[in-house]
Design a protein around this motif. Structure first.
Motif, PDB file in Angstrom:
ATOM      1  N   SER A 203       0.860  -1.150   0.191  1.00 43.81           N
ATOM      2  CA  SER A 203      -0.088   0.085   0.039  1.00 43.81           C
ATOM      3  C   SER A 203       0.795   1.294  -0.115  1.00 43.81           C
ATOM      4  CB  SER A 203      -0.925   0.047   1.152  1.00 43.81           C
ATOM      5  OG  SER A 203      -0.145   0.202   2.550  1.00 43.81           O
ATOM      6  N   ALA A 204       2.281   1.186  -0.177  1.00 45.95           N
ATOM      7  CA  ALA A 204       3.080   2.231  -0.110  1.00 45.95           C
ATOM      8  C   ALA A 204       2.694   2.883  -1.330  1.00 45.95           C
ATOM      9  CB  ALA A 204       4.649   1.572  -0.248  1.00 45.95           C
ATOM     10  N   LYS A 205       2.996   4.164  -1.242  1.00 43.49           N
ATOM     11  CA  LYS A 205       3.001   5.258  -2.531  1.00 43.49           C
ATOM     12  C   LYS A 205       4.017   5.236  -3.664  1.00 43.49           C
ATOM     13  CE  LYS A 205       0.446   8.524   0.667  1.00 43.49           C
ATOM     14  NZ  LYS A 205       0.585   9.970   0.989  1.00 43.49           N
ATOM     15  N   ASN A 206       5.136   4.810  -3.198  1.00 49.47           N
ATOM     16  CA  ASN A 206       6.098   4.586  -4.135  1.00 49.47           C
ATOM     17  C   ASN A 206       7.010   3.553  -3.716  1.00 49.47           C
ATOM     18  OD1 ASN A 206       8.203   5.654  -2.386  1.00 49.47           O
ATOM     19  ND2 ASN A 206       7.265   7.571  -2.626  1.00 49.47           N
ATOM     20  N   LEU A 207       8.044   3.176  -4.671  1.00 49.52           N
ATOM     21  CA  LEU A 207       9.048   2.063  -4.699  1.00 49.52           C
ATOM     22  C   LEU A 207       9.698   2.199  -3.228  1.00 49.52           C
ATOM     23  CD1 LEU A 207       9.887  -0.502  -5.847  1.00 49.52           C
ATOM     24  CD2 LEU A 207      11.688   0.679  -7.081  1.00 49.52           C
ATOM     25  N   GLY A 208      10.199   3.493  -3.102  1.00 47.29           N
ATOM     26  CA  GLY A 208      11.360   3.681  -2.031  1.00 47.29           C
ATOM     27  C   GLY A 208      10.435   3.453  -0.619  1.00 47.29           C
ATOM     28  N   GLN A 209       9.117   3.809  -0.444  1.00 50.42           N
ATOM     29  CA  GLN A 209       8.493   3.676   0.508  1.00 50.42           C
ATOM     30  C   GLN A 209       8.240   2.073   0.855  1.00 50.42           C
ATOM     31  OE1 GLN A 209       4.169   5.036   1.011  1.00 50.42           O
ATOM     32  NE2 GLN A 209       4.921   6.175   2.747  1.00 50.42           N
ATOM     33  N   THR A 210       8.123   1.366  -0.490  1.00 53.36           N
ATOM     34  CA  THR A 210       7.784  -0.147  -0.290  1.00 53.36           C
ATOM     35  C   THR A 210       9.121  -0.760   0.337  1.00 53.36           C
ATOM     36  OG1 THR A 210       6.178  -0.018  -2.315  1.00 53.36           O
ATOM     37  CG2 THR A 210       7.523  -1.831  -1.653  1.00 53.36           C
ATOM     38  N   TYR A 211      10.221  -0.384  -0.130  1.00 54.67           N
ATOM     39  CA  TYR A 211      11.625  -0.840   0.461  1.00 54.67           C
ATOM     40  C   TYR A 211      11.815  -0.626   1.742  1.00 54.67           C
ATOM     41  CZ  TYR A 211      16.413  -1.513   1.291  1.00 54.67           C
ATOM     42  OH  TYR A 211      17.548  -1.811   1.675  1.00 54.67           O
TER      43      TYR A 211
END
Length: 433
Positions: A133-141
């Motif tokens: 549910s993260a907004k972008n790839l960096g937040q997902t990581y």
């Protein structure tokens, strides 16, 4: 943040590890120091003999018994100091234990909170939903890393709790060991107090017997004083002669050095025709040679470390200076040194490196003077001397056998003095007891 917390926790654990060994080390050190005193007490008890009825023997027995009582009081004082040290250690352990238990409680609370959190978010789907549910790839990581680190943190929290529980178990065992050491010490102290009371009772009985023989007692004291004065007059004379010889040696050394300087200065000024002026000390100022000054410095540096001048078990039966004998009227002693009672066969031994300044006989007994620079040690009441004037001696070297009085149960007493040139010193602060 989690990593930082983990590092802090591990650091705290390492700081706590050596604490368990400190109490054992303290107890061993206290036992070692006390053991030496205990051995001295046990050995000195064997020196005490049954008294005879004459005044001289009873007076000597009183001195030996008084020395033994002083040794026992010294031992009880050492026990008291050790009890206080162990009590301080117990207080430290209690504080450490409370801190560990508080830390454990805090860790359990945090662990419980993390377990509850994981229980509420336990399914894989919920974790995946949180990650994706993260907004972008960096937040997902970052969310993936957070989930991993939180799981690792929870596992480490559990391990820390187990380690902290083990620390508390060891700390409690250590506390119990220290408590047992304290209880044993208290029992030993009570036993020593009982022995001390018995000896003090024996002393009171002996003093009462001597009080009934006041005339004979005074005659015995006068006899001892006359013998002591005779001995001290001879020692004073020999020491004055030795000081004069040392002064002449120093002056001769100063003359040779002055002549060598004058010769060197003459050769340097021969080219110019002028002579250099020198500020030389008057010869009277030279009282010690360089070797004597060095030996004096070494001797002084060993104050409090010098060995006892008698071999084997001993009791100090008479101390330095003027003092009254407790319980006896008009009985005052003036000792220029100390009297040390040992076992028959005891050897007198040099307390430091030096040179034998004199060996003389008085009333059939040998006496030895040893020079240590401007310090002189004196050993009296020897049945034989194994050194002669001019001999070089080493620390603890035997210099003769102490006389044992066959008419007084083999009483064996070394009279020992210490001088700094003509000044009389109290030997006890110089000796390692």
């Amino acid at each position: 943040m989690m990593k930082r917390l983990f590092v802090i926790l591990i650091s705290c654990l390492w700081l706590a590890v050596p604490l368990s060994a400190q109490s054992n080390k303290l107890i061993r050190e206290l036992e070692s120091r006390r053991g030496a005193l205990q051995k001295q007490i046990a050995e000195s008890e064997s020196i005490l003999k049954n008294t005879k009825k004459d005044v001289g023997s009873q007076l000597n027995s009183l001195a030996a018994l008084t020395g033994q009582i002083e040794e026992r009081k010294r031992y009880i004082l050492a026990i008291n100091n050790d009890v206080e040290a162990i009590e301080r250690e117990l207080n430290t352990l209690e504080r450490q234990l409370r801190a560990l238990e508080k830390d454990l409680k805090d860790k359990k609370r945090k662990y419980e909170a993390s377990v509850q959190y994981l229980y509420k978010n336990k399914s894989i789907e919920e974790k995946l939903m949180f990650i994706f549910s993260a907004k972008n790839l960096g937040q997902t990581y970052r969310r993936m890393r957070y989930v991993r680190e939180y799981a690792t943190y929870q596992r480490l929290q559990g391990e820390e709790i187990l380690k902290k529980q083990e620390q508390i178990r060891k700390k409690k065992a250590e506390r119990q060991q220290v408590k047992a050491a304290k209880e044993n010490l208290l029992k030993e102290r009570e036993g020593e107090k009982v022995k001390l009371e018995a000896q003090e009772k024996e002393k009171r009985t002996l003093v009462a017997n001597l009080q009934k023989k006041q005339k004979g007692l005074q005659n015995e004291i006068n006899k001892k004083r006359k013998e002591a004065n005779q001995l001290n007059a001879r020692i004073d004379k020999l020491i004055a002669e030795e000081i004069e010889r040392a002064r002449k040696r120093a002056q001769e050394e100063a003359r040779r050095e002055a002549a060598a300087r004058k010769k060197a200065e003459g050769s340097q000024s021969s080219g110019t025709g002028t002579a250099a002026k020198t500020n030389s000390k008057p010869l009277e100022a030279y009282t010690m040679s360089k070797a004597d000054r060095e030996l004096s410095g070494n001797f002084a540096a060993n104050r409090g470390k010098l060995p006892m001048p008698i071999s084997g078990a001993y009791i100090i039966t008479s101390h330095y200076g003027q003092y009254a004998v407790e319980g006896l009227r008009n009985v005052k002693l003036d000792n220029k040194g100390i009297d040390i009672q040992g076992k028959p066969g005891a050897q007198a031994r040099a307390i430091f490196d030096g040179k034998v300044a004199a060996v003389f006989q008085l009333n059939g007994l040998f006496n030895v003077l040893i020079r240590h620079g401007n310090y002189i040690s004196v050993y009296c009441n020897l049945s034989s001397a194994s050194v002669k004037t001019g001999d070089t001696v080493k620390t603890k070297q035997s210099i003769g056998q102490v006389f044992s009085d066959g008419t007084d149960n083999g009483r064996t007493v070394l009279h020992f003095q210490l001088r700094r040139e003509k000044e009389k010193l109290n030997p006890e602060p110089w000796l390692n007891r």
